[in-house]
Scaffold this active site. Structure first.
Site, PDB file in Angstrom:
ATOM      1  N   PHE B 125       0.427  -1.355   0.109  1.00 21.21           N
ATOM      2  CA  PHE B 125       0.239   0.094  -0.063  1.00 21.21           C
ATOM      3  C   PHE B 125       0.937   1.389   0.117  1.00 21.21           C
ATOM      4  O   PHE B 125       2.020   1.273   0.625  1.00 21.21           O
ATOM      5  CB  PHE B 125      -0.663  -0.219   1.118  1.00 21.21           C
ATOM      6  CG  PHE B 125      -1.916   1.015   1.029  1.00 21.21           C
ATOM      7  CD1 PHE B 125      -3.416   0.912   0.263  1.00 21.21           C
ATOM      8  CD2 PHE B 125      -1.950   2.474   1.767  1.00 21.21           C
ATOM      9  CE1 PHE B 125      -4.123   2.077  -0.007  1.00 21.21           C
ATOM     10  CE2 PHE B 125      -3.358   3.017   1.956  1.00 21.21           C
ATOM     11  CZ  PHE B 125      -3.742   3.294   1.156  1.00 21.21           C
ATOM     12  N   ASP B 195       3.593  -4.040   8.752  1.00 27.14           N
ATOM     13  CA  ASP B 195       2.202  -3.437   8.764  1.00 27.14           C
ATOM     14  C   ASP B 195       0.658  -4.328   8.842  1.00 27.14           C
ATOM     15  O   ASP B 195       0.916  -4.635   7.577  1.00 27.14           O
ATOM     16  CB  ASP B 195       2.292  -2.352   7.286  1.00 27.14           C
ATOM     17  CG  ASP B 195       0.521  -1.185   7.255  1.00 27.14           C
ATOM     18  OD1 ASP B 195      -0.315  -1.616   7.703  1.00 27.14           O
ATOM     19  OD2 ASP B 195       0.989  -1.349   6.467  1.00 27.14           O
ATOM     20  N   TYR B 220      -9.857   0.140  11.564  1.00 31.96           N
ATOM     21  CA  TYR B 220     -11.686   0.692  10.654  1.00 31.96           C
ATOM     22  C   TYR B 220     -11.930  -0.405   8.983  1.00 31.96           C
ATOM     23  O   TYR B 220     -12.813  -0.231   8.868  1.00 31.96           O
ATOM     24  CB  TYR B 220     -11.335   2.170   9.897  1.00 31.96           C
ATOM     25  CG  TYR B 220     -10.175   2.863   9.186  1.00 31.96           C
ATOM     26  CD1 TYR B 220     -10.182   2.118   8.049  1.00 31.96           C
ATOM     27  CD2 TYR B 220      -8.996   3.595   9.073  1.00 31.96           C
ATOM     28  CE1 TYR B 220      -9.084   2.543   7.307  1.00 31.96           C
ATOM     29  CE2 TYR B 220      -8.116   3.663   8.948  1.00 31.96           C
ATOM     30  CZ  TYR B 220      -8.142   2.980   7.344  1.00 31.96           C
ATOM     31  OH  TYR B 220      -7.254   3.496   6.613  1.00 31.96           O
ATOM     32  N   LYS B 221     -10.295  -0.938   9.006  1.00 33.03           N
ATOM     33  CA  LYS B 221     -11.088  -2.218   8.503  1.00 33.03           C
ATOM     34  C   LYS B 221     -11.968  -3.673   8.807  1.00 33.03           C
ATOM     35  O   LYS B 221     -13.160  -3.435   9.571  1.00 33.03           O
ATOM     36  CB  LYS B 221      -9.626  -2.571   7.575  1.00 33.03           C
ATOM     37  CG  LYS B 221      -8.935  -1.953   7.093  1.00 33.03           C
ATOM     38  CD  LYS B 221      -7.731  -1.832   5.995  1.00 33.03           C
ATOM     39  CE  LYS B 221      -6.846  -1.085   5.231  1.00 33.03           C
ATOM     40  NZ  LYS B 221      -7.576  -0.959   3.784  1.00 33.03           N
ATOM     41  N   ARG B 369     -11.641  -6.655  -6.159  1.00 31.88           N
ATOM     42  CA  ARG B 369     -10.903  -6.652  -4.669  1.00 31.88           C
ATOM     43  C   ARG B 369     -12.349  -7.039  -4.166  1.00 31.88           C
ATOM     44  O   ARG B 369     -13.731  -6.558  -3.831  1.00 31.88           O
ATOM     45  CB  ARG B 369     -10.814  -5.976  -3.959  1.00 31.88           C
ATOM     46  CG  ARG B 369      -9.092  -6.326  -3.749  1.00 31.88           C
ATOM     47  CD  ARG B 369      -8.554  -4.646  -2.888  1.00 31.88           C
ATOM     48  NE  ARG B 369      -9.610  -4.483  -1.875  1.00 31.88           N
ATOM     49  CZ  ARG B 369      -9.063  -3.063  -1.028  1.00 31.88           C
ATOM     50  NH1 ARG B 369      -7.332  -3.368  -0.973  1.00 31.88           N
ATOM     51  NH2 ARG B 369      -9.456  -2.374  -0.610  1.00 31.88           N
TER      52      ARG B 369
END
Lengths: 410, 410
Positions: B125, B195, B220-221, B369
């Site tokens: 990312f 990460d 938040y995922k 995705r």
């Protein structure tokens, strides 16, 4: 009390800002003189928070395209007119500590570090010095401290790259002349970053008119954005092309959704964003900033000074008799607070006032701080707060054992 | 579809995690396969947010002494068992970008910068690379990129101080072996910062058992903390004494309310705090983390793999016929997502699915995705999503003009 209750009620009837009080959710039985630590809650903030909460539930990921992603710039543009800035010059993001790191890093980098010194001021709110120390330590720059009360001009030599000063001191409430100080720093070839934590929403600010290029500030005090609401950062439009700021994250990228391998700073103020922000933390602040669009800042300043004078006048004889020092600066050099010093009993007096529902705060050593927020404080509120103060001191209420233990209060 | 509707309904009846779905506020008519971008809303999060909102109104400044100030550590301790960490090793604060800057700065400083290289990975990312670039540029370190697919061992020379790797790749969903990779990096005398953005809450993680010393991640995922909820940072307890992190603010000070002139890092994980945080942004996350305490992570992993296999099996023949590549790794090397590549029509297919209420996401170039969140997705949900995918593709729904314009989606 030299002013009568009838008189202050008449002042409230004639107050052009009196109608704003009904726009706030204020708890019963509280006289709140700590809006300089955490502002009260606008009713509209409650609705805004519920709206964003439901948007998360109903729109899920689509919420980011429905106002969340652009909130830092949108709220910056709402805040700009309150501090004399233009569109595209203010962004709401992160906290003051981080925003100072970005600006000090940006300034020193864009000047090629020819000048290695960052100057922060003694007696300022500590985080401004702490982050200057952290940055200097990490970037191999030199940190210097301007001693409290010293002449700034005496400390500006040709090694100073940037100075960090608060416009209003968090302890004393003393207000600096932004235009004169900015000019002085620029004449010495340095940059100044203004900390407006105790200025924004407390009095009119004219960043452009003062020649200011860089500033940071807080939205959870006078601007009533909610506990720990995101901070703001200002860069004059002519100084936005200076390259990278060190905290270069994807939200500050020129094309955040292209997922490029290399960082490229976004044009303009957006380059000062870092990573993903809490959408919920922006919602109440946006509602509050919309309320602020209706406020006449000159009338705000008039009322702010009237309230602080009313409080001081109501206590002047008592303070003198009790040996409590009133270090509040004269009106022209004052933010929106009153500062009293009582080294032995100051903490206990503040606690005794809180027990009566009069909320001020205490800062070591000996400082009793009372903030005046014209949008939700009436003249009568302040008169009553002064009456409580008088009774607490005259009756020695603060000597009760339960007020003697000190605890940490933010 | 090789599996019948009756079969998946039977799987749901036997699912030990099925009861969690009723704990979420899910919009009607939506099949949400994007919990890897933004998690759905726990019902308890709604209540928690309302409580903190009312606490702001009623308690005002006192709220900071009633749970707001200590939220970063308290939530860190709630999160720790989900990732194999102990008490005092995790803090919830700021965002991933900023937390990476802190850790990379901390590591390089505590090693005296004898090794000048930070290695980030191609294909990760982007913000992880952007902040490594920013840090290296600012601190005069050297940034290197591990090319996507390259052997890590070939890029670990004695100039590498720290490596940043994602445990689960955000595009492909490929899962790295944390223990083996950590050991490899340590053998080469470097540190690794993991990460965990696409790992925490997606599958069991054992930081201690893997020998990991440093990590960051997202709440938040899969952890359902709310849009842009604060990130986390982990430092193994034996590595918390290494001095300053560069973003040294007052909340990371050893005595934040003493208002000392000089910074002194707080003991332990608290030193990784910066400045004042949004109390409102922590409230829903805390409620969600309390829900997570009830989750059996092994059962979560089993269901995650069952759901992603169900989706793939339901589409295998179609994908082959249509030339859509399924690049999802085998189960043992998979996070909790399915990754399909269709370079010409991928974006339009995702848009056509969204129009049917099936929310996945699209990342350039060509990547569709789909995330699988076992707490609020049933087997039938996934079966129905696969059916919609099949119909969209077989009916060429994605060829409609309205699906052809690309826009930015986070």
């Amino acid at each position: 009390m030299p002013v009568t209750l009838d008189t202050v009620r008449e002042l409230d009837r004639r107050d052009p800002l009196a109608h704003f009080k009904a726009r706030f959710a204020l708890p019963e039985g509280v006289l709140y003189l700590d809006g300089n630590s955490l502002g009260a809650q606008p009713l509209a903030a409650r609705e805004a928070l519920a709206t964003t909460r439901d948007q998360w539930r109903d729109e899920l990921i689509k919420g980011w395209n429905q106002g969340w992603f652009d909130a830092p710039e949108r709220l910056g543009n709402l805040l700009a007119p309150l501090i004399g800035a233009g569109p595209g010059e203010v962004i709401v993001t992160d906290n003051i500590t981080l925003n100072l790191f970005k600006l000090l890093g940006y300034i020193t980098e864009s000047r090629g570090r020819v000048r290695p010194v960052i100057l922060s001021e003694g007696g300022n709110f500590p985080t401004d010095g702490y982050i200057a120390q952290g940055l200097c330590r990490f970037a191999r720059l030199e940190h210097r401290v301007l001693p409290e009360g010293a002449e700034l001009a005496d400390h500006l030599d040709d090694r100073v790259a940037a100075v960090v000063l608060s416009q209003v001191n968090y302890r004393t409430g003393r207000l600096r002349d932004m235009a004169a100080t900015t000019e002085l720093v620029h004449e010495h070839g340095a940059e100044i970053v203004w900390d407006l934590a105790h200025t924004a929403g407390a009095l009119p600010v004219d960043l452009h008119g003062s020649g200011a290029r860089y500033a940071v500030g807080c939205t959870y005090k006078y601007l009533n954005g909610g506990p720990g609401a995101p901070a703001f950062l200002y860069v004059h439009r002519d100084h936005q092309g200076g390259g990278w700021q060190p905290l270069s994250g994807w939200h500050g990228h020129a094309a955040p959704f292209a997922f490029d391998a290399d960082y490229a700073p976004a044009p303009g103020i957006t380059r000062f964003r870092t990573g993903t922000h809490s959408a919920l933390s922006y919602a109440p602040l946006e509602a509050s900033l919309r309320l602020w669009q209706e406020v006449d800042m000159a009338a705000l300043r008039d009322k702010s000074l009237a309230l602080s004078e009313l409080f001081r006048d109501g206590l002047a004889d008592l303070l003198e008799a009790e040996g409590i020092a009133d270090i509040t600066p004269p009106a022209a050099e004052r933010g929106s607070q009153v500062a009293l010093i009582e080294r032995e009993h100051g903490y206990a007096i503040v606690q005794a006032l809180i027990a009566r529902g009069v909320i001020g705060d205490y800062r070591e050593p000996g400082l009793m701080r009372f903030g005046f927020t014209p949008l939700y404080l009436s003249h009568e509120d302040v008169w009553q707060a002064a009456r409580h103060f008088r009774e607490v001191v005259e009756n020695r209420e603060y000597l009760e054992a339960r007020f003697k233990v000190r605890s940490e209060v933010t």
